[in-house]
Write a protein that holds these residues in place. Structure first.
Motif, short mmCIF file in Angstrom:
data_model
loop_
_atom_site.label_atom_id
_atom_site.label_comp_id
_atom_site.label_asym_id
_atom_site.label_seq_id
_atom_site.Cartn_x
_atom_site.Cartn_y
_atom_site.Cartn_z
N GLN A 21 46.14 19.23 51.46
CA GLN A 21 45.59 19.18 50.30
C GLN A 21 45.55 21.34 50.23
OE1 GLN A 21 43.89 17.55 47.63
NE2 GLN A 21 43.75 15.76 48.87
N LEU A 22 46.22 22.08 51.24
CA LEU A 22 46.10 23.61 50.90
C LEU A 22 46.39 23.88 49.45
CD1 LEU A 22 46.24 23.98 54.64
CD2 LEU A 22 44.57 23.39 53.84
N ILE A 23 45.87 24.88 49.04
CA ILE A 23 47.23 25.31 47.72
C ILE A 23 46.67 27.31 48.27
CG2 ILE A 23 46.71 25.86 45.53
CD1 ILE A 23 44.74 23.32 45.34
N LYS A 24 48.17 27.42 47.97
CA LYS A 24 48.19 29.09 48.91
C LYS A 24 47.88 29.73 47.04
CE LYS A 24 52.26 31.12 49.17
NZ LYS A 24 53.29 32.34 49.73
N PHE A 25 46.94 31.03 47.00
CA PHE A 25 46.84 31.74 45.83
C PHE A 25 46.72 33.27 46.71
CE2 PHE A 25 42.30 33.65 47.51
CZ PHE A 25 42.35 32.53 48.35
N LEU A 26 46.36 33.51 47.58
CA LEU A 26 47.55 34.88 47.93
C LEU A 26 48.03 34.99 48.45
CD1 LEU A 26 45.98 37.32 47.08
CD2 LEU A 26 43.64 36.95 48.74
N ASP A 27 49.25 35.79 48.86
CA ASP A 27 50.56 36.29 49.75
C ASP A 27 50.07 37.73 50.30
OD1 ASP A 27 52.07 36.42 51.82
OD2 ASP A 27 53.17 34.84 50.65
N THR A 295 40.97 27.62 40.09
CA THR A 295 41.22 28.73 39.59
C THR A 295 40.50 30.20 40.08
OG1 THR A 295 41.14 26.32 38.03
CG2 THR A 295 40.96 28.94 36.72
N ILE A 296 39.52 29.94 39.96
CA ILE A 296 38.67 31.28 40.41
C ILE A 296 39.11 32.53 41.56
CG2 ILE A 296 37.42 30.43 42.41
CD1 ILE A 296 35.82 32.88 39.56
N PHE A 297 40.18 31.73 42.95
CA PHE A 297 41.07 32.27 43.32
C PHE A 297 42.01 32.84 43.39
CE2 PHE A 297 38.26 29.43 45.46
CZ PHE A 297 37.50 30.42 46.71
N ASP A 298 42.56 31.80 41.82
CA ASP A 298 43.99 32.35 41.38
C ASP A 298 43.25 34.27 40.45
OD1 ASP A 298 45.89 30.77 42.39
OD2 ASP A 298 45.09 29.92 40.70
N GLN A 299 42.68 33.58 39.81
CA GLN A 299 42.00 35.41 39.68
C GLN A 299 41.91 36.01 39.96
OE1 GLN A 299 42.00 35.60 35.63
NE2 GLN A 299 41.39 37.60 35.72
N PHE A 300 40.91 35.70 40.92
CA PHE A 300 40.82 37.11 42.17
C PHE A 300 42.64 37.58 42.91
CE2 PHE A 300 40.85 37.45 47.00
CZ PHE A 300 39.93 38.21 47.54
N SER A 301 43.17 37.02 42.69
CA SER A 301 44.30 37.35 43.30
C SER A 301 44.49 38.04 41.91
CB SER A 301 44.93 35.79 43.25
OG SER A 301 46.96 36.74 44.28
N ASN A 303 43.39 39.98 39.90
CA ASN A 303 42.54 41.02 39.65
C ASN A 303 42.64 42.23 40.85
OD1 ASN A 303 41.16 39.83 38.67
ND2 ASN A 303 39.18 39.98 39.55
N ILE A 304 42.94 41.25 42.47
CA ILE A 304 43.40 42.62 42.90
C ILE A 304 44.78 43.53 43.07
CG2 ILE A 304 44.11 42.65 45.49
CD1 ILE A 304 41.23 41.56 44.56
N LYS A 305 45.80 42.53 42.61
CA LYS A 305 47.33 43.32 41.87
C LYS A 305 46.80 44.22 41.19
CE LYS A 305 50.15 39.72 43.22
NZ LYS A 305 49.98 38.10 43.18
N SER A 306 45.94 44.41 40.16
CA SER A 306 45.65 45.63 38.85
C SER A 306 44.53 46.29 39.85
CB SER A 306 45.39 44.72 37.57
OG SER A 306 43.42 43.71 37.90
N LEU A 307 44.41 45.53 40.43
CA LEU A 307 43.19 47.33 41.34
C LEU A 307 44.20 47.71 42.12
CD1 LEU A 307 40.37 48.28 41.91
CD2 LEU A 307 40.64 46.18 44.00
#
Ligand code: JHZ
Length: 419
Positions: A21-27, A295-301, A303-307
């Motif tokens: 159950q590995l969920i991708k959140f950043l690419d 969920t927190i990692f999706d948010q992190f991802s 944040n990085i895009k807007s940064l």
């Protein structure tokens, strides 16, 4: 697929609990290796690029890379040199002093540093008259360490090497691994090796950048091919469940933008008490922040895009106004930052770095030349983008004269600021 014959393989199971159950959140798509600095004569050559994707294990909460690059490609020649920062050396000195006192170490004991690099940490133990041995796979660094009088075995640490050490020398009273665990693919085998290496009352101290800090402070550039895992405490406790070792203490500190130090002992060692309250407090904090849910990692991802767009816009604007910008610290993380944000030699004229091995080379992907720190004072750029943000205080203090001359520093992590 066998990694020995491949530049990289895909990791389909969690490296701690085995779950699929590995969920991708950043690419990050494909990027060059962050320590793959390029020489002048290789500038025209095509660079190898490798996938960089991050997944969250929905079972044990370990954050990890989806692909593993062959370690012999990454670590044979390595340019991370701890002694290039006073902050790190001072931290190592304290770690050695605290360990000597707390675990009553003497010249009769053996302290083994795994991933000993140029021997900086062991040198602090040597100064305290404690027996030492380093283990490191990087040919170039082992040579430096040996020249500095630090006995070092050139090898990837494994149960086989642990056994060899105990036969040739003795069992270790203390094993250390600073900024190493994230690089290990087979964590269970690594812990098995620690168990073989340690004396009955031996201690294992492990330290690495902490996932909670990474997420809270937008430290996305700490994510790179070498770092296969990004640890919170929970998955480490799961890793240790079926082993002969147990975590008995944990401490957070400020190094590298926020690290965690985890201390293990053998279960039969009853002298060291398990600090249950401290461990539970950290687990509670992790849970409350949301580290056990994707969920927190999706948010992190996000944040990085807007940064990314904010940083790019600011730097492009400055360039349009004819300002000169250079980088400070050709850190591995800096190369992820530059490549992912698309900041190359058209934006940064050059990068300065105190590590002689990096000077004269070019950054992977972005091809920015690296010079000695004194270049700042020869060319007096309008702005300095601090890429080694973990040493921002040390760098700004060291370059007070640049600031006094009217120069400005730019920091992009945790948030974009011009100082
Ligand atoms: P620095 C390392 O990453 C490597 P990197 C590793 N993979 C790891 O796990 C993480 O740390 C946590 C330069 N500098 O140490 C020296 C100056 O030029 O953060 C270095 O090249 N002047 C094991 O590579 C760079 O900055 C200075 O005054 O990101 C810092 O790199 C100072 C203080 C540093 O490592």
């Amino acid at each position: 697929m066998n990694i020995r014959n491949n530049p990289y393989v895909e990791n389909r199971r969690c490296r701690i609990c085995g779950s699929i159950q590995l969920i991708k959140f950043l690419d990050f798509d494909r990027l060059p290796l962050p320590n793959g600095f390029v020489s002048k004569q290789d500038l025209g050559k095509k660079e190898s690029i490798y996938p960089l994707q991050v997944v969250f294990c929905n079972n044990c909460a370990l954050v990890q890379l989806k692909h593993i690059v062959n370690s012999s490609i990454m670590f044979k020649n390595y340019l991370y040199i701890p002694s290039s920062s006073n902050t790190r050396i001072e931290h190592f000195r304290e770690l050695a002093e605290i360990s000597k006192e707390r675990f009553h170490l003497s010249s009769n004991d053996l302290v083994v540093d795994i991933g000993s690099n140029d021997g900086s940490l062991l040198n602090c133990f040597k100064n305290l008259d404690v027996g030492i041995l380093g283990v490191d796979p990087a040919e170039n660094l082992v040579e430096v360490a040996r020249l500095n009088g630090i006995p070092t075995l050139r090898a990837f640490f494994s149960p086989y090497i642990a056994k060899k050490i105990t036969q040739k020398y003795k069992k270790a009273s203390l094993a250390l691994a600073t900024n190493v665990l994230a690089h290990i693919s087979n964590l269970k085998r690594f812990m098995e090796a620690i168990d073989i290496l340690l004396d009955r009352d031996g201690i294992f101290i492990c330290q690495f950048p902490y996932l909670l800090d990474l997420v809270q402070k937008n430290q996305f550039d700490t994510i790179y091919h070498e770092h296969l895992s990004y640890f919170s405490l929970k998955p480490l406790l799961i890793l240790t469940q079926d082993t002969n070792l147990e975590i008995f203490d944990v401490e957070r500190n400020e190094l590298d933008g926020g690290s965690i130090r985890v201390l293990w002992k053998k279960r039969q060692n009853i002298e060291e008490k398990v600090k249950t309250r401290k461990i539970n407090n950290i687990l509670r904090e992790e849970k409350e922040y949301g580290l056990y849910d994707v969920t927190i990692f999706d948010q992190f991802s996000k944040n990085i895009k807007s940064l990314k767009s904010e940083t790019r816009n600011t730097l492009f604007e400055l360039k349009k106004k004819g300002k000169t910008i250079v980088g400070y610290g050709a850190a591995a993380k800096g190369n992820i930052f530059l490549n992912y944000f698309g900041i190359d030699n058209k934006i940064l004229d050059y990068i300065v770095d105190s590590t002689p091995y990096k000077q004269g080379l070019f950054t992977p992907g972005t091809k920015i030349p690296i010079y000695n720190e004194s270049k700042i004072y020869d060319t007096r750029p309008d702005y300095i983008l601090i890429l080694a943000w973990n040493f921002k205080d040390e760098i700004m203090l060291k370059n007070k004269r640049y600031k006094d001359m009217g120069g400005k520093f730019i920091l992009a992590i945790p948030n974009l600021q011009i100082i």
